[in-house]
Design an enzyme around this catalytic site. Structure first.
Site, PDB file in Angstrom:
ATOM      1  N   LYS A 167     -15.635 113.874  60.108  1.00  0.00           N
ATOM      2  CA  LYS A 167     -15.372 112.768  61.047  1.00  0.00           C
ATOM      3  C   LYS A 167     -16.714 112.139  61.393  1.00  0.00           C
ATOM      4  CE  LYS A 167     -12.048 110.718  63.348  1.00  0.00           C
ATOM      5  NZ  LYS A 167     -10.657 110.461  62.947  1.00  0.00           N
ATOM      6  N   ASP A 224     -10.716 104.600  62.259  1.00  0.00           N
ATOM      7  CA  ASP A 224     -10.148 105.304  63.426  1.00  0.00           C
ATOM      8  C   ASP A 224     -10.255 104.283  64.557  1.00  0.00           C
ATOM      9  OD1 ASP A 224      -9.229 108.111  64.437  1.00  0.00           O
ATOM     10  OD2 ASP A 224     -10.716 107.538  65.917  1.00  0.00           O
TER      11      ASP A 224
END
Ligand code: NDP
Length: 450
Positions: free
Chosen positions: A125, A165
């Site tokens: 991430k 995201d």
């Protein structure tokens, strides 16, 4: 002290200020007790100790110039957590709240989510504390280019493949990809969420929202229920919320709520999807705009939220779809949902429910789909985008949507059967965590002590 408690304490001791990361680790490792007790190979191989420390944490400076010529400095992160079953894969988040704790909780969850998709993807991430709100297109472009000036060294189609995201959608992926191509002179499938005319996949934009609804359908099917004609509550108004609403409406359900960082809307006539898309995908403004155009809707500003409550979850509904951000649904909100007749919660966002709220759902025995299973459709279609890039063959919308639907059913069946195998029938938290963990942990053991 048990192995699990040792790990929870270790994480707190090593990373004292990372509350979200503690929460994610606690939620996962506590639910692994049944498999850890049954198979001591995981403890003997120090699997949890290895899983809680990322393979590497890359922190960097992002320097960019705004439209007034002012030089701005932000923090950038890419956390490559685990690649035992495939290249690191996970989104980039641009939001002022981004810090190492947030990126680590998301990266840790991503390991198990990606494992559940049945595709070969490790967990990672990244992101930045950059706030895209109010920035011009040129500023967004310059920021993305500056971010990629460092990130390009660490990513690659077989190494680490970022995606979007919060705050990172198609526009940002375009600018990031352009700079990657400029710096490396390569056209690789190094990012997913690309536009259709240069390597993107149909259904990627819709995937997380659609997948989350497919997952809810599976949970409900087991109880002889369906979404047709039912009132639903959705939070958020970004990518995940919009396509959750679209699929719910296609299935005959009536979503009545949306929210953003400034407030929430309750529209008793059902959310007007075209209006919502215009406000959030085109104009990119606050939801206050929605009520100006729709007389059946009421707006509540976040300043007027009752203390400790998120009003989205206090509107009676049959099914709830938290799709904004972490910890947006607490124990009081969970109690209100259950009391008002909600029998299904399917999480589009990552870790939107607090641990206490999750306990309420589990003890009330309602259908509860934890984020790492219910929202895995986004990364699954990212995996399908990688497959299309590798074979240089784009798939049709119908075919890709069918693959997504099948993957969501498989994730549900895997989590559900695993829960049953460990004597916890119906508990998809335990089922999803154990199923996701087992595949990664076994791969780590197979690959030796590294
Ligand atoms: P977007 O940026 O498209 O939308 C995020 C939405 O949540 C916006 O409505 C935003 O409001 C709201 N929001 C963000 N932060 C807060 C906050 N602190 N308080 C209240 N509202 C907030 O992001 P996505 O829709 O892509 O992501 C939503 C969630 O889904 C995140 O948890 C993400 O990690 C998760 N997710 C996303 C996937 C994807 O494919 N995109 C895949 C799997 C999970 P505002 O408009 O005011 O900023």
């Amino acid at each position: 002290m048990s192995y699990v408690n040792n790990i929870i304490n270790l994480v707190k001791e090593k990373y004292p200020e990372q509350a979200e990361f503690h929460q994610a680790v606690k939620e996962v490792v506590e639910s692994l007790e049944p498999i850890l007790k049954k198979c001591n190979k995981y403890e003997n191989s120090a699997i949890l100790e290895r899983l809680i420390i990322p393979d590497r944490e890359i922190h960097f400076r992002v320097t960019w110039e705004d439209d007034n010529g002012k030089i701005n400095v932000n923090r950038g992160y890419r956390i490559e957590f685990n690649s035992a079953i495939g290249p690191y894969k996970g989104g980039l988040r641009f939001h002022p709240s981004v810090n190492p704790s947030i990126i680590k909780f998301l990266g840790f969850e991503q390991i198990f989510k990606n494992s559940l998709t049945t595709l070969s993807m490790g967990g990672g991430k990244g992101g930045s504390d950059f706030d895209p709100k109010g920035k011009s297109n040129n500023e967004i472009m310059r920021f993305c280019q500056a971010f990629m000036n460092e990130l390009f060294r660490h990513i690659g189609a077989h190494t680490d493949v970022p995606a979007g995201d919060i705050g990172v959608g198609g526009r940002e992926i375009g600018y990031l990809f352009g700079q990657y191509r400029k710096l490396t002179n390569r056209f690789d499938g190094v990012l997913t969420g690309k536009a259709l005319n240069w390597g993107g996949s149909l259904v990627r934009k819709e995937a997380t929202g659609y997948g989350c609804v497919y997952f809810a359908q599976e949970m409900l099917r087991q109880r002889g229920e369906s979404l047709d004609g039912k009132i639903c509550s959705v939070s958020g108004s970004g990518n995940v919320a919009i396509y959750t609403i679209e699929k719910l409406q296609q299935l005959g359900a009536k979503p009545v709520t949306i929210s953003d960082s400034k407030g929430m809307v309750y529209d008793k006539d059902g959310i007007d999807l075209e209006l919502l898309k215009e406000i959030k995908e085109v104009k990119r403004v606050s939801l206050e705009e929605y009520v100006k155009n729709k007389s059946s809707a009421q707006y509540t500003s976040i300043k007027d939220y009752p203390k400790g409550k998120n009003p989205v979850w206090h509107i009676p509904c049959f099914a709830a779809f938290p799709s904004a951000t972490q910890n947006e649904l607490n124990a009081d909100d969970a109690e209100a949902l259950i009391k008002n007749g909600c029998i299904c919660v399917s999480e589009g966002a990552n870790m939107p429910s607090t641990i206490e709220a999750v306990h309420k759902f589990i003890s009330a025995k309602i259908c509860y789909g934890p984020g790492k299973a219910a929202n895995a459709g986004g990364v699954a279609v990212s995996g399908l985008e990688m497959a299309q890039n590798a074979s240089m063959t784009p798939w049709t919308f119908e075919y890709t949507d069918k693959r997504l639907h099948q993957i969501m059913e498989d994730i549900f069946n895997n989590a559900s059967q695993t829960a049953k195998e460990f004597g916890e029938e119906g508990n998809l938290v335990i089922g999803a965590n154990i199923a996701g963990f087992r595949k990664v942990a076994d791969a780590m053991i197979d690959q030796g002590v590294i």
